[in-house]
Design an enzyme around this catalytic site. Structure first.
Site, PDB file in Angstrom:
ATOM      1  CB  ILE A 121      -0.899   0.025   1.263  1.00 10.34           C
ATOM      2  CG1 ILE A 121      -1.729  -1.251   1.351  1.00 10.34           C
ATOM      3  CG2 ILE A 121      -1.802   1.254   1.272  1.00 10.34           C
ATOM      4  CD1 ILE A 121      -2.230  -1.548   2.735  1.00 10.34           C
ATOM      5  CB  CYS A 122       1.386   4.059  -2.140  1.00  2.91           C
ATOM      6  SG  CYS A 122       2.091   5.702  -2.124  1.00  2.91           S
TER       7      CYS A 122
END
Ligand SMILES: [Zn+2]
Ligand SMILES: [Zn+2]
Ligand SMILES: [Zn+2]
Ligand SMILES: [Zn+2]
Ligand SMILES: [Zn+2]
Ligand SMILES: [Zn+2]
Ligand SMILES: [Zn+2]
Ligand SMILES: [Zn+2]
Lengths: 201, 483
Positions: free
Chosen positions: A88-89
């Site tokens: 996840i960013c």
């Protein structure tokens, strides 16, 4: 050091359990407080609606001074989440993490991320590009993924189904996951998707 | 008038203490162990006085008057910058065993002492904590049998023997004659008042002294006698408001409050964990104002810990490591290099005027460098002409190893001993041993915090110069007061 992390997680765990929020859930993995599973329900009016997404949460020994390590284990088509690895960013999981944040905030933030993607700060460039240039196709793809991998309700896109079957005919060694991934990567252009499979062989 | 206000306050205080239960408990606890206080009348005349639990200042004066043959009315007792009123019960006034009280003969008529009127609204007296007492809890920890932790407002790091954060005692003395005979004009109201010498004024009651500057210092309150001054920890506070720790969410009695706008609170256990994790990651920040330090874990603006003594909670070994990292970080920031010779690892600040030349000498100054002459670019022995390509690759390996070793926290390429004496020199070839040097008189290791070269030894009181390592002189002041 680790007992501060554990003590804190125990509290946060209780907080999530007690809050009785329907859309997020937290579970311990085999009694190990430093490793948890989170569940997020896809937000309404998004392609993820009705899906149930799993995240794997690993608590570092230095928690809460460093953020938890969080990734999706449910496959997901989203510009800020790797469609391959689930990484996840999200800035609060990196340099914007603050010791006052909790797992509840993390899960709610992930849910918010599903509602409002940030394609300019992508984790998955292919998805982000599709999001920006072929938004309607992006939405159909994201919906298809949510239905296939996260149990979101509703009939599957028949066009996509047909293309997957055809892909599997031509490339019999590939599995259904690979077919969906390849076709999605190439905007459901079956010729390009198949060509790429042979190129990488 | 301030004096009458003070008298009123002290009276109210003693009544207050009589009524509340813990006051009784406190008194009962001490009852069987009478204290001895030392009343200092002049440099050489110290009179020990046994005080019982309900002894008043008046009774002490009576006793002294007969011994000194001075009329009782002419005696004044000064303690912690305040004159003690006759009706004060001594043991209620934070007086411990072996405490030194100061007795002076009335200098002039009392009215001529220039004590400006104190506005009770804006002044926060040191004894303010008594008013804020919380008496509800039964299970709070107390640190020493005679200290009620709930009354403590100041905390210090006690190096010896406690080796931990301890309740502190703030003391004041005349900055001129260093005696406790100074009557303060006003109470300190903030840390700056206390930490900057001479900021607050008073009048020294010592006959032979005309001093008017106040000098504050701190002692560890956990034991007597306490000869060494202890480092005050201005961010450590008593958690009167019962704010939960930002990290573990427990409510602790003693906490560290970051100087951010939100005043984030962290318990000392979590603060230690926070420091350790940031130290292991080498994520302390080098700041101009406060040295190598940490900000609030919520990433607030303007939240740096202002004084390195707070990091002493790390314990001796980790604190040494902290100091070494600080030194190394400083050298690297300033564009310096570490001597590549195995076992040396001295930090070398490069002279900017020589920047065209890549030859660096690990000079043998005061027996510290190893004398190795090397190339700044490839970290091999000095050579004429361009660096060999494989040497550059070798350098990257050396640098990587240095980095790994220092980050890993177990193996250190940079030799402990060397690094603590890391040498950096601009133009003046100054040698600095980390951030600690021994006092030139009594050899007590003394830390320098901040940029001032003017050191004061906590043990022998010698004022000395960090650079000259000798007594502080006017010429030190002129040539290198700070830097
Ligand atoms: Zn007090
Ligand atoms: Zn002590
Ligand atoms: Zn004086
Ligand atoms: Zn804590
Ligand atoms: Zn803060
Ligand atoms: Zn050397
Ligand atoms: Zn070279
Ligand atoms: Zn000097």
């Amino acid at each position: 050091m680790a007992n501060i992390a554990m003590q804190r997680i125990r509290r946060e765990f209780k907080e999530v359990v007690r809050s009785d929020e329907q859309s997020i859930k937290l579970e311990l993995q085999e009694d190990n407080v430093l490793s948890l599973t989170g569940y997020i329900t896809g937000p309404e009016k998004t392609p993820y609606e009705g899906g149930r997404f799993h995240v794997q949460i690993t608590i570092p020994e230095t928690y809460p001074f460093n953020p938890p390590i969080v990734k999706f284990t449910t496959k997901l088509w989203h510009p800020n989440i790797s469609s391959q690895t689930g990484v996840i960013c999200l800035d609060i999981l990196k340099d914007q993490w603050a010791a006052a944040m909790t797992l509840r905030i993390v899960l709610l933030s992930l849910q918010a991320l599903l509602s409002a993607a940030e394609p300019d700060d992508p984790q998955d460039a292919v998805v982000a590009n599709q999001y920006k240039t072929k938004h309607s196709l992006f939405q159909q793809t994201a919906r298809f993924w949510a239905q296939t991998f996260a149990g979101a309700p509703g009939p599957l896109n028949p066009d996509f189904q047909k293309k997957i079957d055809k892909f599997l005919e031509v490339a019999p060694r590939a599995d259904r996951h690979t077919a969906i991934q390849q076709l999605s990567n190439f905007d459901w252009n079956i010729d390009k998707a198949i060509e790429d499979v042979y190129k990488s062989d | 008038m301030a004096t009458s206000w003070l008298a009123w306050f002290l009276e109210a205080l003693s009544k207050f203490l009589n009524f509340i239960t813990f006051g009784k408990m406190l008194r009962e606890e001490i009852e069987d162990t009478d204290l001895t206080v030392n009343v200092k009348f002049s440099k050489d005349l110290i009179i020990p006085v046994k005080i019982s639990s309900d002894m008043t200042v008046q009774q002490i004066k009576d006793q002294l008057a007969s011994e000194l043959s001075i009329p009782q009315q002419e005696l004044r007792i000064i303690f912690a910058g305040k004159e003690l009123m006759d009706q004060t019960i001594l043991q209620d006034f934070d007086v411990g065993d072996q405490t030194i009280l100061h007795a002076v003969k009335q200098k002039q008529a009392q009215t001529s002492i220039s004590i400006p009127e104190v506005n009770a609204e804006t002044t926060c007296p040191l004894s303010d904590s008594i008013v804020k007492l919380q008496l509800t809890d039964s299970d709070r920890k107390t640190l020493g049998s005679s200290i009620d932790i709930r009354r403590v407002h100041f905390f210090v790091f006690c190096n010896d023997p406690c080796k931990q954060v301890c309740p502190g005692k703030l003391r004041v003395r005349c900055a001129t004659c260093l005696q406790g005979t100074l009557l303060l004009q006003e109470d300190p109201q903030c840390w700056e008042d206390v930490l900057s010498k001479g900021r607050l004024k008073g009048k020294c009651q010592n006959d032979s002294c005309t001093g008017s500057d106040a000098e504050f210092f701190f002692k560890c309150a956990a034991h007597t006698p306490n000869t060494d001054n202890a480092a005050p920890l201005e961010h450590v506070k008593n958690n009167f408001q019962e704010v939960p720790c930002i990290a573990c969410q427990d409510i602790s009695q003693i906490v560290l409050v970051f100087p951010c706008e939100a005043s984030h609170v962290i318990c000392l256990e979590c603060f230690l964990a926070y420091c350790l994790s940031r130290l292991n990651e080498r994520k302390f920040v080098q700041t101009d104002l406060f040295g190598y330090t940490l900000a609030c874990p919520v990433n607030c603006a303007d939240s740096f810990i202002k004084d390195a003594h707070h990091f002493r909670v790390l314990g001796y070994e980790q604190y040494q490591r902290y100091q070494r990292f600080a030194t190394e970080d400083f050298i690297l920031k300033a564009g310096g290099v570490f001597c590549p010779r195995p076992g040396c690892g001295a930090g070398i600040l490069l002279d900017e005027t020589l920047s065209k030349c890549n030859k660096v000498t690990c000079s043998r100054i005061e027996g510290q460098g190893c004398g190795f002459v090397f190339c700044r670019d490839c970290l091999q022995g000095a050579h004429i002409g361009p660096c060999q390509e494989e040497d550059v690759a070798e350098r990257d390996l050396t640098l990587a190893m240095q980095r790994e070793d220092t980050a890993g926290g177990t193996l250190f390429m940079v030799d402990e001993d060397r690094a603590s004496r890391s040498r950096w020199d601009k133009s003046s070839r100054i040698t600095i041993k980390g951030t600690t040097k021994p006092c030139p008189k009594c050899r007590t290791p003394t830390e320098r915090s901040g940029g001032c070269m003017h050191m004061a030894c906590g043990r022998c009181d010698l004022e000395w110069c960090w650079i000259c390592q000798a007594e502080w002189t006017r010429s030190c002041q002129g040539s290198h007061w700070f830097g």
